[in-house]
Design a protein around this motif. Structure first.
Motif: not given
Length: 250
Positions: A9, A86, A131, A134, A136-137, A231
């Motif tokens: 990350r 991230d 973010m 992708g 994701y963040g 996560e």
């Protein structure tokens, strides 16, 4: 210390040169993340880099979170050097002064609001697009119990942190259907250098509200923020996490 799974990350930590930001950066590096430290002081950044560089990939940038152009340029540089962004932790902040509202200096009020509240808006506005690329963040904003309760003689600080709480809730809802989670942590008194700008009377007042009767530690806040950026924090967004030694009542 339990190791968190942040391997691979890429994190931006504002106010990362000292205090809570520094401690969070240390925990992130120990958990496998790469970190970009943002701070206004080049000397502070240099000292932080010296202490942290043996733990993993660390880059430092002088960024003024109150200036959107500075934040936008910083985000672009981080994304290029680290290959994306991230994680974002908004730890930069100032206490202002301890004085009744009717005497509060206008320039100090504006500075506190600009750094504490506008700074979190600026970084989110600049970094969320990276973010989204992708899908994701994790964004963690550092507010305060003062943002819930409203500490007397600390109106600007209290208002700025209340704004950070609502900013988090709003953005969390906006991004709920993406892979990005946005949460806020509300510490009580944490033993950091920021207390140098707070009067003994104000510190005593805040401690009197804490059932545990002590300040929190940087290690304690780093552990919670680390999980919030993992996560595993997957079904929680727009939420307020307390770190108050029992002070929080709602």
């Amino acid at each position: 210390m339990n190791t968190l799974d942040l391997k691979g990350r890429k994190a931006v930590i504002t106010g990362g040169g000292r205090g809570m930001g520094f401690g969070i950066a240390q925990r992130f590096l120990q958990s496998g993340a790469s970190v970009a430290l943002w701070d206004i002081s080049e000397d502070t950044l240099a000292n932080a880099h010296k202490q942290l560089s043996s733990l993993g990939k660390v880059i430092t940038q002088r960024v003024d979170v109150g200036d959107y152009a500075s934040v936008e340029a910083g985000a672009a540089a981080v994304a290029q050097e680290l290959g994306g962004i991230d994680l974002l932790v908004n730890a930069a902040g100032i206490a202002g002064v301890n004085t009744p509202l009717v005497d509060y200096p206008l320039d100090t009020w504006n500075s506190v609001i600009n750094i504490n509240l506008n700074g979190s808006f600026h970084t989110s506005r600049a970094i969320v697009p990276y973010m989204l690329k992708g899908d994701y963040g994790r964004i963690v904003n550092i507010a305060s119990m003062a943002g819930k309760d409203g500490n007397p003689n600390a109106s600007a600080y209290s208002v700025s942190k209340a704004g950070v709480i609502c900013l988090t809730k709003s953005l969390g809802k906006e991004l709920a259907n993406t892979g990005i989670r946005v949460n806020v942590i509300c510490p009580a008194v944490i033993k950091t250098e920021m207390l140098d700008d707070v009067s003994e009377a104000q510190i005593s007042y805040m401690l009197s509200k804490i059932p545990m009767g002590r300040m929190g530690s940087v290690e304690e806040i780093s552990a919670m923020v680390g999980w919030m950026c993992s996560e595993e924090c997957s079904y929680t967004t727009g939420a307020v996490f307390d770190l108050s030694g029992g002070r929080a009542t709602y």
